[in-house]
Enzyme design. Sequence first.
Site, PDB file in Angstrom:
ATOM      1  N   CYS A   1      18.381  36.363  57.326  1.00 59.61           N
ATOM      2  CA  CYS A   1      17.213  37.242  57.336  1.00 59.61           C
ATOM      3  C   CYS A   1      15.919  36.418  57.383  1.00 59.61           C
ATOM      4  O   CYS A   1      15.700  35.682  58.335  1.00 59.61           O
ATOM      5  CB  CYS A   1      17.251  38.214  56.157  1.00 59.61           C
ATOM      6  SG  CYS A   1      16.092  39.606  56.339  1.00 59.61           S
TER       7      CYS A   1
ATOM      8  N   GLU B   1      26.112  39.234  53.812  1.00 60.44           N
ATOM      9  CA  GLU B   1      26.610  39.538  52.471  1.00 60.44           C
ATOM     10  C   GLU B   1      26.579  41.035  52.169  1.00 60.44           C
ATOM     11  O   GLU B   1      27.139  41.475  51.165  1.00 60.44           O
ATOM     12  CB  GLU B   1      25.802  38.760  51.422  1.00 60.44           C
ATOM     13  CG  GLU B   1      24.437  39.315  51.092  1.00 60.44           C
ATOM     14  CD  GLU B   1      23.343  38.962  52.091  1.00 60.44           C
ATOM     15  OE1 GLU B   1      22.165  39.269  51.799  1.00 60.44           O
ATOM     16  OE2 GLU B   1      23.655  38.399  53.156  1.00 60.44           O
TER      17      GLU B   1
ATOM     18  N   HIS C   1      22.072  40.841  57.263  1.00 53.71           N
ATOM     19  CA  HIS C   1      22.592  40.308  56.003  1.00 53.71           C
ATOM     20  C   HIS C   1      24.125  40.331  56.030  1.00 53.71           C
ATOM     21  O   HIS C   1      24.721  41.390  55.800  1.00 53.71           O
ATOM     22  CB  HIS C   1      22.101  41.153  54.825  1.00 53.71           C
ATOM     23  CG  HIS C   1      20.671  40.953  54.489  1.00 53.71           C
ATOM     24  ND1 HIS C   1      20.247  40.015  53.574  1.00 53.71           N
ATOM     25  CD2 HIS C   1      19.554  41.562  54.959  1.00 53.71           C
ATOM     26  CE1 HIS C   1      18.926  40.053  53.480  1.00 53.71           C
ATOM     27  NE2 HIS C   1      18.481  40.986  54.312  1.00 53.71           N
TER      28      HIS C   1
END
Length: 203
Positions: free
Chosen positions: A79, A181, A179
């Site tokens: 990001c 994650e 992202h």
Amino acid sequence: MRPTIAVVDHGAGNLVSIGQGLVRAGAEVVMATEPSDLLGVDSVVLPGVGATKTVMGGIDAAGFREPLRALDVPLFGICVGMQALFDASEEDDAECLGLIPGVVRRLRNTPSLPHIGWNDLWIERTDPLFDSVPDEPVYFVHSYAPEPADESTIVATSDHGERFVAAVRSGSVSGTQFHPERSGRVGLAILANVVAAAARVNV
């Protein structure tokens, strides 16, 4: 042996989720709070949330700028951490790390900002980041995206009223605007590829 990956703690990153994802993908994780924590690791992850100037301010305050520029192991940005890999950002006229030529610019022809939500990816060229990655949407939270000076560094794009760059690579430096994650099994597969790249460093 599990590779060691340092996650840079510059005060503006989703450290817990990223660290957990990397551990699930097979890495030993070090939370790097000072440059010496980058010594001897197999790879470095540069996270980032919020504004580029804040992220770069945290990088500079902790003394990470030059060590990140001098790394001889893979570096993966997430990001705003990916945006920090470029020369500069329109956001607050921030000077970035200059590892990938180009400028980060505000999305212009979009239905709303920030762009928050799940979007499909278009893979523009073969890259190890996307080896065996499911063809499913990924999760974005951003208002800016990079415009690389060299289009060959673009790995993937996405769309939010306009096509924008979603993943990049220049040598051992890579990153995603989304992202991983927070992107389910797609993100975990990408993090597994980051770990695999780290495992190859000392082979």
